[in-house]
Design an enzyme around this catalytic site. Structure first.
Site, PDB file in Angstrom:
ATOM      1  N   LYS A 138       0.836  -1.205   0.000  1.00 29.59           N
ATOM      2  CA  LYS A 138       0.000   0.000   0.000  1.00 29.59           C
ATOM      3  C   LYS A 138       0.868   1.250   0.000  1.00 29.59           C
ATOM      4  O   LYS A 138       0.568   2.226  -0.701  1.00 29.59           O
ATOM      5  CB  LYS A 138      -0.914  -0.016   1.225  1.00 29.59           C
ATOM      6  CG  LYS A 138      -1.569   1.325   1.565  1.00 29.59           C
ATOM      7  CD  LYS A 138      -2.259   1.265   2.906  1.00 29.59           C
ATOM      8  CE  LYS A 138      -2.773   2.629   3.351  1.00 29.59           C
ATOM      9  NZ  LYS A 138      -1.695   3.566   3.745  1.00 29.59           N
ATOM     10  N   ASN A 139       1.942   1.240   0.787  1.00 22.18           N
ATOM     11  CA  ASN A 139       2.777   2.428   0.939  1.00 22.18           C
ATOM     12  C   ASN A 139       3.691   2.686  -0.254  1.00 22.18           C
ATOM     13  O   ASN A 139       4.421   3.670  -0.260  1.00 22.18           O
ATOM     14  CB  ASN A 139       3.607   2.332   2.221  1.00 22.18           C
ATOM     15  CG  ASN A 139       2.757   2.535   3.461  1.00 22.18           C
ATOM     16  OD1 ASN A 139       1.588   2.892   3.378  1.00 22.18           O
ATOM     17  ND2 ASN A 139       3.332   2.302   4.624  1.00 22.18           N
ATOM     18  N   ARG A 190      -4.069  11.316   2.570  1.00 21.62           N
ATOM     19  CA  ARG A 190      -3.020  12.335   2.612  1.00 21.62           C
ATOM     20  C   ARG A 190      -2.191  12.349   1.329  1.00 21.62           C
ATOM     21  O   ARG A 190      -1.237  13.106   1.198  1.00 21.62           O
ATOM     22  CB  ARG A 190      -2.108  12.098   3.823  1.00 21.62           C
ATOM     23  CG  ARG A 190      -2.840  12.165   5.148  1.00 21.62           C
ATOM     24  CD  ARG A 190      -1.911  11.957   6.311  1.00 21.62           C
ATOM     25  NE  ARG A 190      -0.923  13.005   6.417  1.00 21.62           N
ATOM     26  CZ  ARG A 190      -1.113  14.166   7.049  1.00 21.62           C
ATOM     27  NH1 ARG A 190      -2.281  14.428   7.610  1.00 21.62           N
ATOM     28  NH2 ARG A 190      -0.153  15.062   7.103  1.00 21.62           N
ATOM     29  N   CYS A 240      -5.128   8.872   9.090  1.00 18.92           N
ATOM     30  CA  CYS A 240      -5.377   8.315  10.417  1.00 18.92           C
ATOM     31  C   CYS A 240      -4.970   9.296  11.515  1.00 18.92           C
ATOM     32  O   CYS A 240      -3.927   9.939  11.425  1.00 18.92           O
ATOM     33  CB  CYS A 240      -4.598   7.010  10.582  1.00 18.92           C
ATOM     34  SG  CYS A 240      -5.172   5.693   9.489  1.00 18.92           S
ATOM     35  N   ASP A 274       4.044   0.493  12.056  1.00 21.01           N
ATOM     36  CA  ASP A 274       2.812  -0.185  11.639  1.00 21.01           C
ATOM     37  C   ASP A 274       2.779  -1.658  12.038  1.00 21.01           C
ATOM     38  O   ASP A 274       1.759  -2.321  11.869  1.00 21.01           O
ATOM     39  CB  ASP A 274       2.628  -0.066  10.116  1.00 21.01           C
ATOM     40  CG  ASP A 274       2.213   1.332   9.701  1.00 21.01           C
ATOM     41  OD1 ASP A 274       1.405   1.943  10.413  1.00 21.01           O
ATOM     42  OD2 ASP A 274       2.697   1.818   8.666  1.00 21.01           O
ATOM     43  N   VAL A 316       7.688   6.858  16.717  1.00 18.37           N
ATOM     44  CA  VAL A 316       7.406   7.455  15.401  1.00 18.37           C
ATOM     45  C   VAL A 316       6.181   8.360  15.442  1.00 18.37           C
ATOM     46  O   VAL A 316       6.220   9.498  14.972  1.00 18.37           O
ATOM     47  CB  VAL A 316       7.244   6.350  14.339  1.00 18.37           C
ATOM     48  CG1 VAL A 316       6.950   6.965  12.973  1.00 18.37           C
ATOM     49  CG2 VAL A 316       8.507   5.484  14.278  1.00 18.37           C
TER      50      VAL A 316
END
Length: 442
Positions: free
Chosen positions: A23-24, A97, A121, A315, A337
């Protein structure tokens, strides 16, 4: 659509599932297609909400996005890219974003970009100040309006020297996507070097970009006048793979994650072994992946700190904390983070987990949140017998951790807001069914 999932917990997960492109990376790869003067082809694209949002944004700007010949393949043609209507762009405000990352490519292509108010988020400060400052350093002019930001580059974009105050993934992506066609050389110090960043650099190099990754988090980008399209298969989603791995551990199950790769997950795999989990890597070019299982016996408490790559990924911590509720002893999770990422632990407490959060840096290494009054360390005492509860999902990664907790708990839980999980986990309900989970829509 009903946004509640009824989870009948207490049964181990067993079976095979597959993860696709990260996804990233995928969403940023789609944005990068705007930089090319010919179509790009992207494989292994997951069917998730974030991809839909980026596709919609690109189509608003005139990019033709079509499904390719194989499942999960996208073809992106930017030939007719044009300015989009601000009101239409604003429909996407709050959904993602990603719009901030369109700035550089749009400025190169059109000389103008409009960025709506941004969502994402609610896990702590992800300020866009550096994004805007970086664009100004390249020569852009940013005008804030009531609904967003108008960004122009009347004199074009020019290479510059930048140093990040923190190795932010988003800010590094911003610089890469802007610098590749800026006139001259850009030097970025304290850059993020996550696997998804390196994969984005590989993709941009395929397009004709000249990017050098030096030691000590320094990236040098030599701007070029034109870029072509790309053909790219992204790295697999290491966050989703780790989430299913943690689910196998928490439910005392056995899950084969097709597509998972060892190289990007080495730090996670070390922790998985330390806690008492077992894994087996299958390097077959077709159908390969990693099998994760609970080998029996007691899980062991650990001390963990999240960090930028190559540290333990932020994550990964939420699903791992659920597994740690089943480990004997006191585990510590120090989140360095995002300062507000431990809010989800309240729900775990309501299910019987013993978790206390603290403002102090408990992991042994002081971090930037240590003196700023944020609850960013957690102590988990286990093992705890989890029981069913009514849960409300606050954000994407916390949502999956709530789901794991409901699967591990005795009894029937109701999980509200599960559509948030669709932002980053493809067909998670189908995958749960494939693993033998007893779930249904409420």
């Amino acid at each position: 659509m009903n946004d509640v999932l009824v989870v009948h917990g207490g049964a181990p997960l067993h079976g095979n599932i597959r993860v696709r492109g990260a996804k990233n990376l995928v969403s940023k790869a789609m944005v990068a297609a705007l930089l090319g003067d010919s179509p790009s082809r992207l494989f292994d694209v997951p069917a998730i909400r974030d991809v839909e949002v980026v596709r919609g944004l690109l189509e608003l700007h005139g990019v033709r996005v079509s499904d390719g010949a194989t499942e999960g393949e996208l073809v992106l043609d930017p030939a007719n890219a044009d300015r989009a209507d601000a009101d239409e762009i604003n429909v996407h405000a709050g959904s993602s974003r990603i719009p901030i990352l369109l700035c550089g490519p749009l400025l190169h292509r059109l000389g103008h970009a409009f960025i709506p108010d941004l969502g994402g988020c609610n896990i702590g400060g992800r300020p866009i100040d550096f994004h805007l400052q970086a664009l100004r350093e390249f020569g852009a002019i940013v005008d804030k309006t009531a609904s967003g930001m108008e960004i122009t580059a009347p004199n074009g974009l020019h290479g510059t020297k930048l140093q990040l105050p923190y190795p932010s993934v988003g800010a590094t992506e911003q610089v890469l996507l802007t610098a590749v066609k800026a006139e001259g050389v850009t030097e970025l110090r304290n850059a993020a070097v996550e696997p998804e960043i390196i994969d984005l650099i590989c993709l941009l190099q395929k397009m004709g970009a000249i990017i050098k990754v030096h030691t000590d988090r320094v990236i040098e980008i030599e701007g070029v006048k034109r870029l072509g399209g790309y053909t790219h298969r992204p790295i697999p989603d290491r966050i989703e793979a780790a989430s299913w791995a943690a689910a196998a551990l928490a439910t005392k199950g056995d899950v084969f994650v097709e597509g998972a790769r060892q190289a990007e997950m080495m730090t996670f795999l070390n922790t998985y072994l330390s806690v008492g989990g077992a894994f087996e890597v299958d390097d077959s070019p077709v159908g390969g992946g990693i099998r994760f299982w609970h080998p029996g016996g007691e899980l062991r408490a650990v001390v963990l700190e999240t960090d930028v790559h190559p540290g333990f990924m932020t994550d990964w911590q939420q699903p791992m904390v659920v597994a740690l509720t089943q480990a004997r002893g006191l585990s510590i999770m120090h989140e360095t983070v995002y300062e507000r990422r431990l809010g989800y632990t309240r729900a775990l407490g309501s299910m019987g987990a013993t978790i206390q959060v603290y403002r102090e840096c408990l992991g042994g290494t002081p971090c930037r949140f240590g003196r700023r009054n944020f609850l960013h360390s957690a102590v988990i005492a286990g093992p705890s017998k989890l029981h069913a509860a009514e849960l409300m999902i606050p954000d994407l990664r916390a949502g999956f951790s709530h789901l794991i907790a409901a699967l591990a708990a005795e009894g029937t839980s109701q999980v509200h807001g599960v559509s948030l999980i669709n932002r980053g986990y493809e067909d998670f309900e189908g995958k749960l069914a494939a693993l033998g989970a007893h779930v249904e829509r409420g």
